[in-house]
Design an enzyme around this catalytic site. Sequence first.
Site, PDB file in Angstrom:
ATOM      1  N   GLY A  42      -6.470   8.666  10.542  1.00 27.16           N
ATOM      2  CA  GLY A  42      -6.995   8.548  11.906  1.00 27.16           C
ATOM      3  C   GLY A  42      -7.699   7.204  12.003  1.00 27.16           C
ATOM      4  O   GLY A  42      -7.521   6.322  11.156  1.00 27.16           O
ATOM      5  N   LEU A  43      -8.504   7.038  13.026  1.00 26.49           N
ATOM      6  CA  LEU A  43      -9.174   5.743  13.178  1.00 26.49           C
ATOM      7  C   LEU A  43      -9.974   5.395  11.939  1.00 26.49           C
ATOM      8  O   LEU A  43      -9.958   4.257  11.468  1.00 26.49           O
ATOM      9  CB  LEU A  43     -10.081   5.764  14.408  1.00 26.49           C
ATOM     10  CG  LEU A  43      -9.332   5.764  15.727  1.00 26.49           C
ATOM     11  CD1 LEU A  43     -10.299   5.711  16.888  1.00 26.49           C
ATOM     12  CD2 LEU A  43      -8.373   4.579  15.794  1.00 26.49           C
ATOM     13  N   ALA A  44     -10.675   6.378  11.374  1.00 25.16           N
ATOM     14  CA  ALA A  44     -11.496   6.089  10.206  1.00 25.16           C
ATOM     15  C   ALA A  44     -10.618   5.729   9.005  1.00 25.16           C
ATOM     16  O   ALA A  44     -10.803   4.687   8.372  1.00 25.16           O
ATOM     17  CB  ALA A  44     -12.384   7.289   9.879  1.00 25.16           C
ATOM     18  N   GLY A  45      -9.641   6.571   8.710  1.00 25.26           N
ATOM     19  CA  GLY A  45      -8.830   6.372   7.521  1.00 25.26           C
ATOM     20  C   GLY A  45      -7.916   5.159   7.618  1.00 25.26           C
ATOM     21  O   GLY A  45      -7.799   4.374   6.667  1.00 25.26           O
TER      22      GLY A  45
ATOM     23  N   ARG B  95     -22.729  16.384  27.539  1.00 26.84           N
ATOM     24  CA  ARG B  95     -21.754  17.446  27.336  1.00 26.84           C
ATOM     25  C   ARG B  95     -22.360  18.812  27.061  1.00 26.84           C
ATOM     26  O   ARG B  95     -21.921  19.811  27.630  1.00 26.84           O
ATOM     27  CB  ARG B  95     -20.875  17.075  26.144  1.00 26.84           C
ATOM     28  CG  ARG B  95     -20.003  15.921  26.481  1.00 26.84           C
ATOM     29  CD  ARG B  95     -19.178  15.533  25.300  1.00 26.84           C
ATOM     30  NE  ARG B  95     -18.291  14.456  25.752  1.00 26.84           N
ATOM     31  CZ  ARG B  95     -17.452  13.811  24.978  1.00 26.84           C
ATOM     32  NH1 ARG B  95     -17.375  14.125  23.703  1.00 26.84           N
ATOM     33  NH2 ARG B  95     -16.691  12.866  25.464  1.00 26.84           N
TER      34      ARG B  95
ATOM     35  N   HIS C 257     -14.656  21.111  20.656  1.00 27.64           N
ATOM     36  CA  HIS C 257     -14.049  19.796  20.751  1.00 27.64           C
ATOM     37  C   HIS C 257     -14.341  18.904  19.550  1.00 27.64           C
ATOM     38  O   HIS C 257     -13.473  18.185  19.074  1.00 27.64           O
ATOM     39  CB  HIS C 257     -14.584  19.134  22.027  1.00 27.64           C
ATOM     40  CG  HIS C 257     -14.162  17.734  22.234  1.00 27.64           C
ATOM     41  ND1 HIS C 257     -12.840  17.388  22.324  1.00 27.64           N
ATOM     42  CD2 HIS C 257     -14.859  16.586  22.360  1.00 27.64           C
ATOM     43  CE1 HIS C 257     -12.752  16.076  22.518  1.00 27.64           C
ATOM     44  NE2 HIS C 257     -13.966  15.564  22.519  1.00 27.64           N
TER      45      HIS C 257
HETATM   46  C1  LIG Z   1      -8.605  15.514  22.901  1.00 22.95           C
HETATM   47  C2  LIG Z   1      -9.648  14.631  22.337  1.00 22.95           C
HETATM   48  C3  LIG Z   1     -10.143  13.567  23.087  1.00 22.95           C
HETATM   49  C4  LIG Z   1     -11.130  12.723  22.564  1.00 22.95           C
HETATM   50  N1  LIG Z   1     -11.569  11.670  23.319  1.00 22.95           N
HETATM   51  C5  LIG Z   1     -12.478  10.811  22.781  1.00 22.95           C
HETATM   52  C6  LIG Z   1     -12.893   9.647  23.502  1.00 22.95           C
HETATM   53  O1  LIG Z   1     -12.454   9.387  24.608  1.00 22.95           O
HETATM   54  N2  LIG Z   1     -13.781   8.824  22.917  1.00 22.95           N
HETATM   55  C7  LIG Z   1     -14.292   9.059  21.673  1.00 22.95           C
HETATM   56  O2  LIG Z   1     -15.069   8.257  21.188  1.00 22.95           O
HETATM   57  N3  LIG Z   1     -13.904  10.147  20.980  1.00 22.95           N
HETATM   58  C8  LIG Z   1     -13.012  11.031  21.495  1.00 22.95           C
HETATM   59  N4  LIG Z   1     -12.631  12.126  20.777  1.00 22.95           N
HETATM   60  C9  LIG Z   1     -13.113  12.301  19.409  1.00 22.95           C
HETATM   61  C10 LIG Z   1     -12.364  11.386  18.468  1.00 22.95           C
HETATM   62  O3  LIG Z   1     -11.049  11.228  18.897  1.00 22.95           O
HETATM   63  C11 LIG Z   1     -12.342  11.904  17.045  1.00 22.95           C
HETATM   64  O4  LIG Z   1     -13.598  12.317  16.655  1.00 22.95           O
HETATM   65  C12 LIG Z   1     -11.900  10.816  16.106  1.00 22.95           C
HETATM   66  O5  LIG Z   1     -10.732  10.221  16.546  1.00 22.95           O
HETATM   67  C13 LIG Z   1     -11.724  11.354  14.710  1.00 22.95           C
HETATM   68  O6  LIG Z   1     -11.143  10.352  13.914  1.00 22.95           O
HETATM   69  P1  LIG Z   1     -10.985  10.538  12.368  1.00 22.95           P
HETATM   70  O7  LIG Z   1     -10.350   9.309  11.860  1.00 22.95           O
HETATM   71  O8  LIG Z   1     -12.303  10.917  11.782  1.00 22.95           O
HETATM   72  O9  LIG Z   1     -10.049  11.817  12.175  1.00 22.95           O
HETATM   73  P2  LIG Z   1      -8.586  12.175  12.758  1.00 22.95           P
HETATM   74  O10 LIG Z   1      -8.076  11.180  13.698  1.00 22.95           O
HETATM   75  O11 LIG Z   1      -8.657  13.582  13.177  1.00 22.95           O
HETATM   76  O12 LIG Z   1      -7.675  12.059  11.501  1.00 22.95           O
HETATM   77  C14 LIG Z   1      -7.662  12.992  10.476  1.00 22.95           C
HETATM   78  C15 LIG Z   1      -6.676  12.533   9.442  1.00 22.95           C
HETATM   79  O13 LIG Z   1      -6.833  13.309   8.283  1.00 22.95           O
HETATM   80  C16 LIG Z   1      -5.604  13.815   7.848  1.00 22.95           C
HETATM   81  N5  LIG Z   1      -5.879  15.096   7.215  1.00 22.95           N
HETATM   82  C17 LIG Z   1      -6.626  16.119   7.682  1.00 22.95           C
HETATM   83  N6  LIG Z   1      -6.683  17.102   6.780  1.00 22.95           N
HETATM   84  C18 LIG Z   1      -5.956  16.706   5.717  1.00 22.95           C
HETATM   85  C19 LIG Z   1      -5.647  17.279   4.461  1.00 22.95           C
HETATM   86  N7  LIG Z   1      -6.117  18.474   4.110  1.00 22.95           N
HETATM   87  N8  LIG Z   1      -4.851  16.575   3.626  1.00 22.95           N
HETATM   88  C20 LIG Z   1      -4.384  15.347   3.969  1.00 22.95           C
HETATM   89  N9  LIG Z   1      -4.664  14.748   5.129  1.00 22.95           N
HETATM   90  C21 LIG Z   1      -5.444  15.421   5.997  1.00 22.95           C
HETATM   91  C22 LIG Z   1      -4.737  13.893   9.066  1.00 22.95           C
HETATM   92  O14 LIG Z   1      -3.385  13.801   8.693  1.00 22.95           O
HETATM   93  C23 LIG Z   1      -5.207  12.671   9.837  1.00 22.95           C
HETATM   94  O15 LIG Z   1      -4.505  11.553   9.387  1.00 22.95           O
HETATM   95  C24 LIG Z   1     -11.645  12.978  21.287  1.00 22.95           C
HETATM   96  C25 LIG Z   1     -11.167  14.047  20.541  1.00 22.95           C
HETATM   97  C26 LIG Z   1     -10.190  14.883  21.062  1.00 22.95           C
HETATM   98  C27 LIG Z   1      -9.727  16.032  20.238  1.00 22.95           C
END
Ligand SMILES: Cc1cc2nc3c(=O)[nH]c(=O)nc-3n(C[C@H](O)[C@H](O)[C@H](O)COP(=O)(O)OP(=O)(O)OC[C@H]3O[C@@H](n4cnc5c(N)ncnc54)[C@H](O)[C@@H]3O)c2cc1C
Lengths: 250, 637
Positions: free
Chosen positions: B42-45, B330, B401
């Site tokens: 995701g964005l972080a990874g 929220r 959410h």
């Molecule tokens: C519908 C929606 C709308 C949103 N809108 C906004 C917004 O407008 N502005 C804002 O700031 N935030 C928003 N958010 C929140 C934000 O999008 C998320 O908090 C953020 O993108 C999370 O990013 P991340 O990189 O931490 O995780 P994610 O993007 O969730 O990525 C998780 C990653 O981990 C991997 N993964 C998970 N479990 C495993 C496992 N067991 N083994 C291997 N890989 C795994 C997945 O494959 C994926 O690549 C929104 C969230 C949602 C759900």
Amino acid sequence: MDLTLYVWRQSGPGAKGRLEEIEARGITADMSFLEMLDVVNEGLIKTGREPIAFDHDCREGICGMCSQVINGVPHGPQEKTTVCQLHMRRFKDGDRIYIEPWRARAFPVIKDLIVDRSALDRIVQAGGYVSVHTGGVPDANAVLVPKADADTAMDAAECIGCGACVAACPNGSAMLFTAAKVAHLAALPQGRAEAARRVCMMTEAMLKEGFGSCSNHYECQAACPKGIKVKFIAKLNREFIKAQFSKKSE
Amino acid sequence: MILDGKCPSGPLPEMWDRHRKEMKLVNPANKRKYRIAVVGTGLAGASAAATLGELGYNVDAFFYQDSARRAHSIAAQGGINAAKNYPNDGDSVARLFHDTIKGGDFRAREANVYRLAMVSNSIIDQCVAQGVPFARDYAGYLDNRSFGGAQVSRTFYARGQTGQQLLIGAYSALSRQVKAGTVALHPRSEMLDLVIVNGEAKGITVRNMVNGRLECHTADAVCLCTGGYTNVFYLSTNAMGSNVTAAYRAYKKGAFFANPCYTQIHPTCIPVTGDHQSKLTLMSESLRNDGRVWVPRIKGDRRSPGEIPEDERDYYLERKYPAFGNLAPRDISSRAAKEVCDESRGVGPGGRGVYLDFADSINRLGIDKVRERYGNLFDMYEKIADENAYRQPMRIYPAPHYAMGGLWVDYNLQSNIPGLFVLGEANFSDHGANRLGASALMQGLADGYYIIPYTIAGYLAGTKPGVVGTGHPEFIRSVEECEGTIRKLLSINGKRTANEFHRELGGLMWEHVGMARSHEGLTSVLKRIPELRAEFWENVRVPGGEADLNQELEKAGRVADFLEFAELMARDALHREESCGGHFRVEYQMPDGEAKRDDEQFCYVAGWEFKGAGTAPELHKEPLKFDNVPLAVRSYK
Ligand SMILES: Cc1cc2nc3c(=O)[nH]c(=O)nc-3n(C[C@H](O)[C@H](O)[C@H](O)COP(=O)(O)OP(=O)(O)OC[C@H]3O[C@@H](n4cnc5c(N)ncnc54)[C@H](O)[C@@H]3O)c2cc1C
Ligand code: SF4
Ligand code: FES
């Protein structure tokens, strides 16, 4: 409503597949197509059969993971709609529905409706980016981008990488997908510096991956859930010719 | 144990720079000797893996989807915050910091939040350089909007697809490193275990989801970027595959889980229609900029919205929170919606919905302007709800959410296990008890592009690379354990599907650990969850085999973890005898129904330590100090 499904079942990558007839009962109009399949799968599990394997994740029409050909049409009958956003109100009691995986040489089937689309990733790896390191970039407003260009870039960048365009194309070409990326970056000043190199590398990768070539059928545009326009293919072609020309003059 | 966040000392604005200067570096020639496992793209990874690859480390990136571009960050619609102050409306790093601390209801660490606000501006610069097509005005400058309760316009956006565009930016950077040979991608791979050797994280065990093989991957450091856990509620705005498995299994290996009860219920989602429902769809909160929220004044009013005259409508957010109105934060908006529906003033099927009305905006701005701003959202609404929101108000209802809670990390984003770093939604660090709109994207990218590249070096500089091989007994043990669990799941052959258990668990969690929590409800659910879990292990039916693509097996493994994690969440909610942000305990409220914090007793981060199956986890506290923003009652009136 009750429906009869004809679903592509294939146990593994090399295995022979076939269409299996499966009844779907008690389906309601407000279910999404994938929720209909969830209901069918629950039934299959309870009766000791293997559930249908299919790709999906966001179920919001944005991740590009869902990929099914419904009655011969990638993503099904509703315009600009992914399978996960398609709802059963589009169907009626007694309908027979054929459900198949994306079919293309570059997308081998893994199981049932799941295919391997990693070839699309490799096209991007070939050059679908701006070669910028993290850090050391100018202020975001230092380079102005005319609104029209930014909008064009955004129109192209809407592509979700689902591969429906490939599945729809009689040649199995990934031209619309590749063109969308090329056009997105070519429209922005940040992407111009590498435009020539990018279009050559990406086109080459596309051919190497076994995608067919584009012969202007435009089935891709009709199938695209994001409404990506074929005008971007023309743009790719122009970029390509420009690149060949500048290579020669080098 | 008192947890130490290891924040540098000194004034906030200087902390990060000084810390960076003092941290050790890894010699450029040595970087390629280190292997880093990044779980999640995701964005972080994706931003972490790309940046670490650029620096020359050897990176392995794992994710469960078929392509790195499909991580759930892609679904974010609204936008991303930064303290650029381009509109000249009074924003600054200090204000973004202040808003985030206050928005989080004083349950976040000041040092982390300040750093987040500081790097926010670089993120926008970086994304623009990558070709992210942010919205612009006619002069070609970047456009901003106000979002999710902010009184300044600090949100950058890309046509209701901000998450997708930012993720494509990070994915492009990642793809570039794949070509450069510094990053290896592992698609369709699910992390099942963290491997610890001599107290340090040394790798992971993953299941290859195509052929079912269990694979060991050694690493000199592991970054978990696996997103949030709100699918514990079964229905949420998260993707179907979003899970707690990676984080929970790290917890079982000793990583502390912080504030699991802090979950965010988003106020603007499409209401549930029936039992078949598999997920809830968010309608971007940006809609609240131009939509007005209301319900009928009279209970049980069944008239269609158009027939209800103006003076018989209750614009309850505008009434209760005149300063913020429809843009109230929220947690507040969600609870207010629940309240009016509990009073039988809800609309739509089952009375679980409120109106979000655009009629006034359409009159004021014209339909074209409204279409330009929200066209894709209105289209999406029509696809799902079969109603045209240009003609009649949308119906919305709150939905789970976002997870503010997550694995505990210090200022370096390192967990209590050396070598295990946690980024993005998977960690607990920056949003306290409630996250402000458009700041999760900011945090994910801040962690990945700007923080981890420095802090991981600080750790790696003190470790020898490549000392553990996959033949190490800890890897062998890990594989055996995972295999054991998988075989157990496949052998039960009971009567109920994993999904049925998940749905039942979600129902319990929504009822008792959702928007309003009580001692009574939490105690009852703490009794019910173990019973449900016991039934799961006796009666779940998982078809198919282990050496195959088996989606039911994947699901069952995740549900098994949710069934344990749910208990931890309820326990945390029970122990926190106060209301703050997304955690609302009905016993602790102001006379007017607002959340009542207890700073005397609960101004701390709760870090839970796993003590073995069937044993209560141990609570460790990290006291929170507020030296820069005085602790105050959060008021949005
Ligand atoms: C519908 C929606 C709308 C949103 N809108 C906004 C917004 O407008 N502005 C804002 O700031 N935030 C928003 N958010 C929140 C934000 O999008 C998320 O908090 C953020 O993108 C999370 O990013 P991340 O990189 O931490 O995780 P994610 O993007 O969730 O990525 C998780 C990653 O981990 C991997 N993964 C998970 N479990 C495993 C496992 N067991 N083994 C291997 N890989 C795994 C997945 O494959 C994926 O690549 C929104 C969230 C949602 C759900
Ligand atoms: S161009 Fe359209 S059909 Fe092709 S991958 Fe992109 S979104 Fe899918
Ligand atoms: S499941 Fe994500 S686009 Fe359909």
